[in-house]
Design a protein around this motif. Structure first.
Motif, PDB file in Angstrom:
ATOM      1  N   ALA A 221      55.891  40.198  62.584  1.00 51.49           N
ATOM      2  CA  ALA A 221      56.206  40.424  61.252  1.00 51.49           C
ATOM      3  C   ALA A 221      57.612  39.445  60.983  1.00 51.49           C
ATOM      4  O   ALA A 221      57.731  39.195  59.835  1.00 51.49           O
ATOM      5  CB  ALA A 221      56.476  41.880  60.862  1.00 51.49           C
ATOM      6  N   ASN A 222      58.480  39.624  62.182  1.00 55.46           N
ATOM      7  CA  ASN A 222      59.936  38.875  61.714  1.00 55.46           C
ATOM      8  C   ASN A 222      60.153  37.621  62.424  1.00 55.46           C
ATOM      9  O   ASN A 222      61.037  37.039  62.049  1.00 55.46           O
ATOM     10  CB  ASN A 222      60.905  40.019  62.234  1.00 55.46           C
ATOM     11  CG  ASN A 222      60.946  41.202  61.453  1.00 55.46           C
ATOM     12  OD1 ASN A 222      61.599  41.380  60.458  1.00 55.46           O
ATOM     13  ND2 ASN A 222      60.103  42.125  61.760  1.00 55.46           N
ATOM     14  N   GLY A 223      59.207  37.235  63.343  1.00 55.65           N
ATOM     15  CA  GLY A 223      59.194  35.950  64.021  1.00 55.65           C
ATOM     16  C   GLY A 223      60.286  36.357  65.218  1.00 55.65           C
ATOM     17  O   GLY A 223      60.876  37.150  65.294  1.00 55.65           O
ATOM     18  N   VAL A 224      60.156  35.374  66.147  1.00 49.56           N
ATOM     19  CA  VAL A 224      60.917  35.285  67.306  1.00 49.56           C
ATOM     20  C   VAL A 224      61.133  33.655  67.828  1.00 49.56           C
ATOM     21  O   VAL A 224      60.309  32.880  67.752  1.00 49.56           O
ATOM     22  CB  VAL A 224      60.801  36.232  68.426  1.00 49.56           C
ATOM     23  CG1 VAL A 224      59.294  35.945  69.031  1.00 49.56           C
ATOM     24  CG2 VAL A 224      61.668  36.258  69.678  1.00 49.56           C
ATOM     25  N   LEU A 225      62.561  33.346  68.335  1.00 46.79           N
ATOM     26  CA  LEU A 225      62.734  31.941  68.877  1.00 46.79           C
ATOM     27  C   LEU A 225      62.233  31.927  70.270  1.00 46.79           C
ATOM     28  O   LEU A 225      62.748  32.907  70.761  1.00 46.79           O
ATOM     29  CB  LEU A 225      64.218  31.687  68.642  1.00 46.79           C
ATOM     30  CG  LEU A 225      64.399  30.157  68.568  1.00 46.79           C
ATOM     31  CD1 LEU A 225      63.785  29.499  67.544  1.00 46.79           C
ATOM     32  CD2 LEU A 225      65.832  29.863  68.719  1.00 46.79           C
ATOM     33  N   ALA A 226      61.308  31.208  70.575  1.00 43.89           N
ATOM     34  CA  ALA A 226      60.767  31.109  72.005  1.00 43.89           C
ATOM     35  C   ALA A 226      61.800  31.330  73.062  1.00 43.89           C
ATOM     36  O   ALA A 226      61.742  32.365  73.976  1.00 43.89           O
ATOM     37  CB  ALA A 226      60.056  29.902  72.067  1.00 43.89           C
ATOM     38  N   PRO A 227      62.914  30.430  73.170  1.00 42.83           N
ATOM     39  CA  PRO A 227      63.796  30.491  74.355  1.00 42.83           C
ATOM     40  C   PRO A 227      64.556  31.716  74.330  1.00 42.83           C
ATOM     41  O   PRO A 227      65.254  32.306  75.167  1.00 42.83           O
ATOM     42  CB  PRO A 227      64.573  29.387  74.566  1.00 42.83           C
ATOM     43  CG  PRO A 227      64.125  28.366  73.198  1.00 42.83           C
ATOM     44  CD  PRO A 227      63.186  29.079  72.235  1.00 42.83           C
ATOM     45  N   LEU A 228      64.717  32.576  73.298  1.00 42.17           N
ATOM     46  CA  LEU A 228      65.745  33.588  73.020  1.00 42.17           C
ATOM     47  C   LEU A 228      65.089  34.717  74.155  1.00 42.17           C
ATOM     48  O   LEU A 228      65.858  35.296  74.809  1.00 42.17           O
ATOM     49  CB  LEU A 228      65.340  34.291  71.678  1.00 42.17           C
ATOM     50  CG  LEU A 228      66.207  35.718  71.321  1.00 42.17           C
ATOM     51  CD1 LEU A 228      67.869  35.534  71.779  1.00 42.17           C
ATOM     52  CD2 LEU A 228      65.706  36.446  70.465  1.00 42.17           C
ATOM     53  N   VAL A 229      63.764  35.010  73.906  1.00 44.76           N
ATOM     54  CA  VAL A 229      63.106  35.904  75.228  1.00 44.76           C
ATOM     55  C   VAL A 229      63.457  35.364  76.431  1.00 44.76           C
ATOM     56  O   VAL A 229      63.351  36.240  77.392  1.00 44.76           O
ATOM     57  CB  VAL A 229      61.821  36.074  74.760  1.00 44.76           C
ATOM     58  CG1 VAL A 229      61.601  37.129  73.678  1.00 44.76           C
ATOM     59  CG2 VAL A 229      60.924  34.835  74.821  1.00 44.76           C
ATOM     60  N   GLY A 230      63.484  34.008  76.647  1.00 43.59           N
ATOM     61  CA  GLY A 230      63.863  33.607  78.109  1.00 43.59           C
ATOM     62  C   GLY A 230      65.119  33.828  78.482  1.00 43.59           C
ATOM     63  O   GLY A 230      65.485  34.051  79.531  1.00 43.59           O
TER      64      GLY A 230
END
Ligand SMILES: [Zn+2]
Lengths: 291, 84
Positions: A221-230
Motif C-alpha cells: 500500500a505504501n511502496g518501498v525502495l528496493a535497496p532500503l531493505v538491503g
C-alpha cells in the motif's frame, strides 16, 4: 529444477544435530567445535583475517543455529549473508509464495521461481551459495507454540517479518527462551534496526511499542525502495554475526533509524520499560506467556 | 524552548525537519506536545492523528508518551516501522 524437486528439498526431514551449544548462553560455547578444512579456510579466509574474528569466530559460526522469520526484502540479504558467512544451520520460516511484485527487492528469489514457496526458492539459492550450510525450511504459519519450539532450537533469531503481531510473538518467544533477537523493519524510504539480548531485565521489542493498538503500513500500500531493505537487512546480518561470534559491540539498547530520503541516521538509546508486560521483573514473575 | 525534530514520514508530511516551540503550561509531557501540534489542524492533524502510534524520544532516548519534557529538551518524533 522444477517445483516438485524444490518442494522435495523443502519437506526433507533433516535430523537435528547434537546440541553442541548451550541454549542458556547467549555466547556460543566453542568447547567441541569441528576443525576447519583447507577448503573452509579458503572460503572463509577474508573474515578469518579480521583480528577479532579469527578461526575461533568461524568455528562459532559453524556451530551456530539461527532462525530467520520472513524471506522477503529483509530476509533475502540476511539469509544470503548468513549462509555465505558459514552459519552452521539456518531455519527459514515463511508461508508465502513468490509473486512478480516481490522481485524488485526480494533478491533471494528468481523470476523463474514465481509461484514457488519462498522457502523452496531460498533452499535452492542458499544451497548453491554455500552447500555446507544446513537449511531447515518451515513452510507453515508460525503459531505461538511452534515459535516456542523452534526458538528453543536456535542460538539467535532474526526478525525479517512484515507485521506487528508476528513481531510481538517472536519477541515473546525469544525473551522466554533467553535467545537474542535482531529486529529490522523497513517501508517507503525509512527503516529501523535494533537487537535484544533476551536476558532478564530487558529491554525487549515490547518496550519499543508499549501501546496495544498498532496498524501495519504495508509495502503493497505504501511502496518501498528496493535497496532500503538491503541496507536494513545487511545491518541485521552484521549484528547477527557479531552476536554469534562475540565480535565488536552489539546494538543492544540502541535503536537505529534511517531516513533514506535525506540519508540521515539517528541512534536512540532504548531502555527497559518498567511497565513492559514481557520483560519487566513483575512480568517475569508471572506466567511469562504475555506477548 | 523545546526543540522538535521530525523524522522520515513526518518530516515529509509536515515539510519540516525541525522547529522550536516555547515552553508553556499546557506542555508538560511528550503526549501534551503531540496534542499541541495536532491542534494546529490541517496537515498537523493529518500527520499526527489522535490514537495513532508515534515514537517519541527526549534527548535521543526513546520514551513513553507520558514522559515529562523540560526546558531545552530535544524531542524527536518518529514513525513506527513494522514492514519487511
Ligand atoms: Zn520489554
Amino acid at each position: 529444477m522444477d517445483i516438485t524437486n524444490a518442494e522435495r528439498i523443502e519437506s526433507r526431514e533433516i535430523p537435528c544435530q547434537d546440541h553442541r551449544l548451550n541454549p542458556d548462553q547467549a555466547m556460543i560455547d566453542t568447547r567441541c567445535v569441528v576443525d576447519l578444512s583447507d577448503e573452509q579456510l579458503l572460503r572463509y579466509g577474508r573474515q578469518i583475517l579480521l583480528p577479532d574474528f579469527g578461526i575461533e569466530g568461524q568455528e562459532r559460526l559453524a556451530a551456530a543455529r539461527v532462525l530467520i522469520v520472513g524471506l522477503g526484502g529483509l530476509g533475502s540479504p540476511v539469509a544470503m549473508y548468513l549462509a555465505a558467512a558459514g552459519v552452521g544451520r539456518i531455519h527459514l520460516a515463511d508461508f508465502d509464495r513468490i509473486d512478480l511484485s516481490n522481485l524488485q527487492r526480494q533478491i533471494l528469489h528468481d523470476t523463474d521461481h514465481i509461484g514457488w514457496t519462498k522457502t523452496a526458492s531460498a533452499c535452492q539459492r542458499l544451497a548453491r551459495l554455500n552447500p555446507e550450510v544446513e537449511i531447515i525450511a518451515i513452510q507453515s504459519r508460525l503459531s505461538t507454540e511452534s515459535l516456542r519450539v523452534v526458538v528453543a532450537q536456535v542460538d539467535l533469531v532474526v526478525d525479517c517479518c512484515d507485521n506487528f503481531a508476528t513481531r510481538l510473538a517472536i519477541n515473546g518467544a525469544c525473551f522466554a527462551a533467553g535467545v537474542p533477537l535482531v529486529s529490522g523493519a523497513a517501508i517507503r524510504m525509512e527503516g529501523q534496526i535494533t537487537a535484544f539480548s533476551g536476558s532478564s531485565g530487558g529491554p525487549c521489542y515490547r518496550c519499543l511499542h508499549p501501546s496495544e493498538v498498532h496498524e501495519d503500513r504495508t509495502c503493497s500500500a505504501n511502496g518501498v525502495l528496493a535497496p532500503l531493505v538491503g541496507i536494513i537487512g545487511s545491518i541485521q546480518a552484521t549484528e547477527a554475526i557479531k552476536i554469534l561470534t562475540g565480535l565488536g559491540t552489539p546494538l543492544y539498547g540502541r535503536l537505529l533509524l534511517l531516513d533514506a530520503a535525506t540519508m540521515d541516521w539517528r541512534s536512540l538509546s532504548l531502555n527497559a520499560d518498567p511497565e513492559c508486560p514481557v520483560c519487566s521483573r513483575e512480568a517475569s514473575g508471572s506466567s511469562g506467556t504475555s506477548l | 524552548m523545546i526543540r522538535i525534530c521530525y523524522f522520515a514520514r513526518f518530516r515529509e508530511q509536515l515539510g519540516l525537519a525541525q522547529e522550536e516551540v516555547p515552553c508553556q503550561p499546557g506542555i508538560l509531557t511528550a503526549e501534551d506536545l503531540l496534542a499541541h501540534l495536532r491542534a494546529r489542524g490541517g496537515v498537523w492533524a493529518e500527520a499526527l492523528p489522535e490514537g495513532d502510534r508515534v515514537m517519541t524520544a527526549i534527548n535521543q532516548e526513546l520514551v513513553r508518551p507520558e514522559t515529562a519534557i523540560r526546558d531545552d529538551d530535544e524531542v524527536g518524533i518518529f514513525p513506527p516501522v513494522t514492514g519487511g
